[in-house]
Design a protein around this motif. Sequence first.
Motif, short mmCIF file in Angstrom:
data_model
loop_
_atom_site.label_atom_id
_atom_site.label_comp_id
_atom_site.label_asym_id
_atom_site.label_seq_id
_atom_site.Cartn_x
_atom_site.Cartn_y
_atom_site.Cartn_z
N MET A 305 0.86 -1.19 0.00
CA MET A 305 0.00 0.00 0.00
C MET A 305 0.90 1.23 0.00
N PRO A 306 0.88 2.03 -1.08
CA PRO A 306 1.77 3.19 -1.15
C PRO A 306 1.67 4.08 0.09
N GLY A 307 2.81 4.37 0.69
CA GLY A 307 2.85 5.23 1.86
C GLY A 307 2.55 4.54 3.17
N GLU A 308 2.01 3.32 3.12
CA GLU A 308 1.65 2.59 4.35
C GLU A 308 1.98 1.10 4.18
N MET A 309 3.18 0.82 3.71
CA MET A 309 3.55 -0.56 3.40
C MET A 309 3.75 -1.39 4.66
N VAL A 310 3.27 -2.63 4.60
CA VAL A 310 3.46 -3.60 5.68
C VAL A 310 4.56 -4.56 5.24
N LYS A 311 5.52 -4.83 6.13
CA LYS A 311 6.73 -5.54 5.71
C LYS A 311 7.06 -6.70 6.63
N GLY A 312 6.15 -7.67 6.72
CA GLY A 312 6.41 -8.86 7.52
C GLY A 312 5.84 -8.76 8.92
N LEU A 313 4.56 -8.45 9.01
CA LEU A 313 3.91 -8.26 10.31
C LEU A 313 3.30 -9.54 10.83
N ASN A 314 3.49 -9.79 12.13
CA ASN A 314 2.88 -10.94 12.80
C ASN A 314 2.00 -10.42 13.93
N LEU A 315 0.75 -10.88 13.97
CA LEU A 315 -0.18 -10.37 14.97
C LEU A 315 -1.31 -11.37 15.20
N ASN A 316 -1.65 -11.61 16.47
CA ASN A 316 -2.78 -12.46 16.83
C ASN A 316 -3.88 -11.60 17.44
N VAL A 317 -5.10 -11.83 17.00
CA VAL A 317 -6.25 -11.07 17.49
C VAL A 317 -7.15 -12.01 18.28
N ARG A 318 -7.42 -11.65 19.54
CA ARG A 318 -8.24 -12.49 20.40
C ARG A 318 -9.72 -12.32 20.08
N ARG A 319 -10.44 -13.39 20.19
CA ARG A 319 -11.88 -13.36 19.94
C ARG A 319 -12.56 -12.45 20.98
N GLY A 320 -13.40 -11.54 20.49
CA GLY A 320 -14.19 -10.70 21.37
C GLY A 320 -13.47 -9.51 21.97
N GLU A 321 -12.26 -9.20 21.50
CA GLU A 321 -11.54 -8.05 22.06
C GLU A 321 -11.69 -6.82 21.16
N ILE A 322 -11.33 -5.67 21.73
CA ILE A 322 -11.12 -4.47 20.92
C ILE A 322 -9.61 -4.29 20.85
N LEU A 323 -9.06 -4.51 19.67
CA LEU A 323 -7.62 -4.36 19.46
C LEU A 323 -7.36 -3.05 18.73
N GLY A 324 -6.57 -2.20 19.34
CA GLY A 324 -6.16 -0.96 18.69
C GLY A 324 -4.87 -1.18 17.91
N ILE A 325 -4.78 -0.55 16.74
CA ILE A 325 -3.54 -0.56 15.96
C ILE A 325 -3.11 0.88 15.77
N GLY A 326 -1.93 1.21 16.28
CA GLY A 326 -1.44 2.58 16.22
C GLY A 326 -0.05 2.65 15.65
N GLY A 327 0.47 3.87 15.56
CA GLY A 327 1.80 4.11 15.01
C GLY A 327 1.80 5.45 14.31
N LEU A 328 2.97 5.95 14.01
CA LEU A 328 3.07 7.22 13.32
C LEU A 328 2.71 7.07 11.85
N GLY A 329 2.45 8.20 11.20
CA GLY A 329 2.06 8.18 9.80
C GLY A 329 3.13 7.56 8.92
N GLY A 330 2.70 6.76 7.95
CA GLY A 330 3.62 6.16 6.99
C GLY A 330 4.34 4.92 7.46
N GLN A 331 4.01 4.45 8.66
CA GLN A 331 4.72 3.29 9.21
C GLN A 331 4.04 1.96 8.89
N GLY A 332 2.84 2.00 8.33
CA GLY A 332 2.20 0.76 7.89
C GLY A 332 0.93 0.39 8.61
N LYS A 333 0.51 1.17 9.61
CA LYS A 333 -0.67 0.76 10.38
C LYS A 333 -1.93 0.73 9.51
N ILE A 334 -2.07 1.68 8.59
CA ILE A 334 -3.25 1.72 7.71
C ILE A 334 -3.25 0.53 6.76
#
Length: 548
Positions: A305-334
């Motif tokens: 994704m131009p400007g928001e590239m993801v480069k080998g991310l590992n993440l587990n999301v628990r059932r029924g949780e609210i998981l926030g994803i943050g970070g500075l602009g251009g770091q890949g969170k979007i």
Amino acid sequence: MATSIFRTSFVKGGKSLATEYLLQMKDVSKEYSGNRVLKGVNINIKAGEIHGLVGENGAGKSTLMNILFGMPVIHSTGGFGGDILIDGKIANPKSPRESMELGIGMVHQEFMLIPGFSITENIKLNREITKENLFSRILGPKMKTLDLKKMGQDSREALDKLGMSIDEWLPVAGLPVGYMQFIEIAREIDKDNLKLLVFDEPTAVLAESEADRFLKVVRKLSDMGIAILFISHRLDEIIEITDNITVLRDGEVVCNLATKDADVHKIAELMVGRKIENTNMDKTFIEETEDEDCILNIKDLYVDMPGEMVKGLNLNVRRGEILGIGGLGGQGKIGVANGIMGLYPTKGEILKDGKPLPLNQPRKALDSGVAFVTEDRRGVGLLLDDSIEHNIAISALQIKEKFLNKIVGIKMMDEKAVREHALSMIQELDIRCTGPKQLTRRLSGGNQQKVCIARALTLDPDIILVSEPTRGIDIGAKKIVLDLLVKLNKELGMTVIITSSELAELRSISDRIAIVFEGKLEGILAPNASDVDFGLMMAGEYGKEEVS
């Protein structure tokens, strides 16, 4: 090329001898629809100074630059308070042209080059050099022709100052991104009266080697006596390149300091440290375990994704949780949510309920019970010139074939069912409107966002991805939207993954917050973790002190 920026009475060794400031922004304030986004901002910059401007997304940096550059959005919404002074004189530019005439240049994060033009044509755009010919002597100056030789010479001179040996007549189309960045700079320094140059996230699209070269060019511009206003989320660059730093937070200057007195740790804390209303402080943060119930497992995810590239991310999301994803602009969170939905080229592995989720197939993601509320609600998320009811129903019609009746073997939309569902959603989500037939264009930002959420809910998902849910809406509407996400989570048991540039809103509703840095998971924190930990993690410095 004029030499006003090289005045020896004004500059020596690249730094100003005068005590007066080249740029002063005094008590600058701005409101949008009663929401104060800038609150008495003061910034002073000397000639030849490199001044860093930092702050989270939403801190007010872009609005401040729009004011400095005289952008129409400022003056069409009531103007601004305070004054802008250039060389000690009140300027207050009312248009970009006025700003340029005052000696202010800007290199935007998104390039403003014309691909079909040559490098020289882009550098000299709107400042073309003409020469007399037989027809112009008879018919007037409008018949003058371009002096291509002189234009090329000027462009060559500007490129040489930046150490670029590229042919000045090459077309821009197809050039590497790094070259385009330098062409933008060459266009600015070719201007006769350039005094101040603004860089907005200038290295966000550059490779590491290009970024190093770029920073050397910035120092060279400073040595030429040009003042630099350097905006960046990369705090290590801010520390490396600047003389002084201004930190913005929630539209206010929280600190002006000399760079020699700063470090990444201190700047990060100033950026994110704030009092927040947090309903999450009583939640117990539970570390990940191997046997926990995960609804989503993301393994080695890459998203182009131009400007928001993801480069080998590992993440587990628990059932029924609210998981926030943050970070500075251009770091890949979007890019994470957009990659899960297959909206940009993606590779890696995503498991939902232990089964592989097909990549690069948005419809398969929707069929699997994953819904998405995009960060671009006006550009992508809504049919602005269609009704509320059709906006709510459209995805379910196409993906789930809901609200359809068969008439003589032909599937037709059940207008009554669509209307009843829309009325139910309007009541349930408290969408403030004149009725289900109202055009979404005529809704407020907060109510447009609710329509986007209603459309997602109509798909009956068990996971909802919500990207930048409060972008561009007022404070009151923000709380309503966040409260709605909490309600979906608590009452329906829905897993919510919220991506946001505003750390405060992530901390207010999330069970856990994952921070993305340079396209990878930097770490996961509890919502009540310290401002220092969040700041260091967002800057990619978390844990480095312990290692060293």
